[in-house]
Design a protein around this motif. Structure first.
Motif, short mmCIF file in Angstrom:
data_model
loop_
_atom_site.label_atom_id
_atom_site.label_comp_id
_atom_site.label_asym_id
_atom_site.label_seq_id
_atom_site.Cartn_x
_atom_site.Cartn_y
_atom_site.Cartn_z
N UNK A 1 -7.33 5.41 -2.79
CA UNK A 1 -5.89 5.59 -2.64
C UNK A 1 -5.20 4.76 -3.71
N UNK A 2 -4.30 5.41 -4.45
CA UNK A 2 -3.56 4.72 -5.50
C UNK A 2 -2.07 4.91 -5.27
N UNK A 3 -1.34 3.82 -5.19
CA UNK A 3 0.12 3.84 -5.07
C UNK A 3 0.70 3.06 -6.24
N UNK A 4 1.69 3.66 -6.90
CA UNK A 4 2.34 3.01 -8.05
C UNK A 4 3.86 3.10 -7.90
N UNK A 5 4.52 1.97 -8.09
CA UNK A 5 5.98 1.90 -8.20
C UNK A 5 6.71 2.45 -6.97
N UNK A 6 6.14 2.28 -5.79
CA UNK A 6 6.81 2.75 -4.56
C UNK A 6 8.10 1.97 -4.34
N UNK A 7 9.20 2.71 -4.17
CA UNK A 7 10.50 2.11 -3.89
C UNK A 7 11.18 2.88 -2.77
N UNK A 8 11.88 2.14 -1.91
CA UNK A 8 12.59 2.75 -0.80
C UNK A 8 13.82 1.92 -0.48
N UNK A 9 14.98 2.58 -0.41
CA UNK A 9 16.22 1.93 -0.01
C UNK A 9 16.80 2.67 1.19
N UNK A 10 17.60 1.97 1.98
CA UNK A 10 18.13 2.57 3.21
C UNK A 10 19.63 2.34 3.31
N UNK B 1 8.63 8.56 6.01
CA UNK B 1 9.84 8.21 5.27
C UNK B 1 9.71 8.78 3.87
N UNK B 2 10.82 9.31 3.35
CA UNK B 2 10.81 9.85 2.00
C UNK B 2 10.89 8.72 0.98
N UNK B 3 10.04 8.79 -0.02
CA UNK B 3 10.05 7.78 -1.07
C UNK B 3 11.24 8.03 -2.00
N UNK B 4 11.86 6.97 -2.48
CA UNK B 4 12.88 7.11 -3.51
C UNK B 4 12.24 7.24 -4.89
N UNK B 5 11.11 6.60 -5.06
CA UNK B 5 10.40 6.64 -6.33
C UNK B 5 8.96 6.25 -6.10
N UNK B 6 8.05 6.71 -6.94
CA UNK B 6 6.67 6.26 -6.85
C UNK B 6 5.66 7.37 -7.05
N UNK B 7 4.43 6.98 -7.34
CA UNK B 7 3.30 7.90 -7.50
C UNK B 7 2.30 7.63 -6.38
N UNK B 8 1.68 8.71 -5.88
CA UNK B 8 0.81 8.61 -4.71
C UNK B 8 -0.37 9.56 -4.91
N UNK B 9 -1.58 9.00 -5.08
CA UNK B 9 -2.78 9.81 -5.26
C UNK B 9 -3.85 9.41 -4.25
N UNK B 10 -4.50 10.41 -3.67
CA UNK B 10 -5.55 10.19 -2.69
C UNK B 10 -6.75 11.04 -3.07
N UNK B 11 -7.88 10.40 -3.38
CA UNK B 11 -9.10 11.12 -3.76
C UNK B 11 -8.83 12.15 -4.85
N UNK B 12 -8.02 11.77 -5.81
CA UNK B 12 -7.74 12.65 -6.93
C UNK B 12 -6.60 13.63 -6.70
N UNK B 13 -6.10 13.74 -5.49
CA UNK B 13 -4.99 14.65 -5.19
C UNK B 13 -3.66 13.94 -5.42
N UNK B 14 -2.81 14.54 -6.24
CA UNK B 14 -1.46 14.03 -6.45
C UNK B 14 -0.62 14.50 -5.26
N UNK B 15 -0.31 13.58 -4.35
CA UNK B 15 0.34 13.96 -3.10
C UNK B 15 1.71 14.59 -3.33
N UNK B 16 2.45 14.10 -4.29
CA UNK B 16 3.78 14.65 -4.56
C UNK B 16 3.76 15.75 -5.61
N UNK B 17 2.70 15.81 -6.40
CA UNK B 17 2.60 16.85 -7.41
C UNK B 17 2.24 18.20 -6.81
N UNK B 18 1.51 18.17 -5.69
CA UNK B 18 1.15 19.40 -4.98
C UNK B 18 1.56 19.20 -3.54
N UNK B 19 2.83 19.47 -3.26
CA UNK B 19 3.44 19.05 -2.01
C UNK B 19 2.71 19.59 -0.79
N UNK B 20 2.41 20.90 -0.76
CA UNK B 20 1.79 21.49 0.43
C UNK B 20 0.40 20.91 0.67
#
Length: 241
Positions: free
Chosen positions: A2-11, A53-72
């Motif tokens: 699991x790789x997380x980069x630059x996760x940001x969240x404001x409320x 929660x919806x991310x304001x910014x950031x990259x999220x990859x799990x086992x090579x899958x770009x979670x936000x790049x391929x939403x479904x």
């Protein structure tokens, strides 16, 4: 991995930052304890990872899958393979502990099973084994509305394990448990991490974090200020906890 980069969240309307530039990598078998003072972002971090929660910014990859790049595909992967456990376990109060474990969450359970309630004998035995490991065998036939808060939390953990969760995100899973029960839960999770490669990220009291975690994150002002191997924290690392 699991790789997380630059996760940001404001409320809020004023967009107050809760998480700021959070990044990390996780490998199978890690049990990560998240520590931090009130308002440090612990619960929000878990909710973001669970996509509650919806991310304001950031990259999220799990086992090579770009979670936000391929939403479904990405979101489906998280919902099927990850379990998010809130402080108040999400269970059907009219079903028994065993039925809650067997039926599970809608994303993890075939439609026919949810409609009929039918289960295979192997599934039944697996669920009973998990309840037994968590000290709930004698509660299996009780409705969850009759269980204590700590018992319901353990039912939720048993459900996640029975349905083969690869990642468990748990927000204070031992709150309300007596010390022995809390230790049993943590020993079970640590054993499963070691034996099956399960990844657990959980908010814990500091004394349990130091005893059971393989890795500790200390959050401060929405950032991971300390990221260390599981051990007794130094005085500096304990500041503001």
């Amino acid at each position: 991995m699991i790789t997380v980069e630059h996760l940001a969240k404001a409320v809020g309307e004023e967009k107050m930052p809760v998480l700021q530039d959070v990044g990390f990598q996780l490998e199978p078998g890690e049990l990560v304890a998240v520590l931090g003072g009130s308002g440090s972002g612990k619960s929000t971090l878990l909710r973001c990872l669970a996509l509650r929660e919806k991310w304001d910014r950031g990259n999220f990859r799990v086992d090579g899958t770009d979670i936000f790049g391929n939403v479904f595909t990405g979101k489906r992967k998280i919902r099927r393979e990850w379990a998010y456990l809130e402080q108040n376990a999400e269970l059907n109060p009219n079903r028994t502990a065993l039925k809650n474990v067997l039926i599970g969450q809608s994303a993890q359970t075939p439609l026919w099973r949810m409609v009929t309630g039918m289960v295979r004998s192997d599934d039944y035995m697996g669920a009973m084994d998990e309840l037994d490991a968590l000290g709930l065998l004698d509660k299996a036939k009780m409705k969850t509305s009759q269980l204590s808060g700590g018992e319901r939390q353990r039912v939720a953990i048993a459900r996640a394990l029975t349905h083969g969760a690869k990642v468990i995100l748990a927000d204070e899973p031992v709150t309300g448990l007596d010390p022995k029960s809390a230790e049993n839960v943590m020993e079970t999770l640590r054993r499963l991490c070691k034996e099956t490669g399960l990844i657990v990220v959980t908010v814990l009291p500091i004394e349990l974090a130091e005893r059971f975690a393989t890795r500790i994150w200390v959050l401060e002002d929405g950032r991971i200020k300390h990221d260390v191997k599981g051990r007794r924290l130094t005085v500096k690392e304990r500041m503001n906890l």
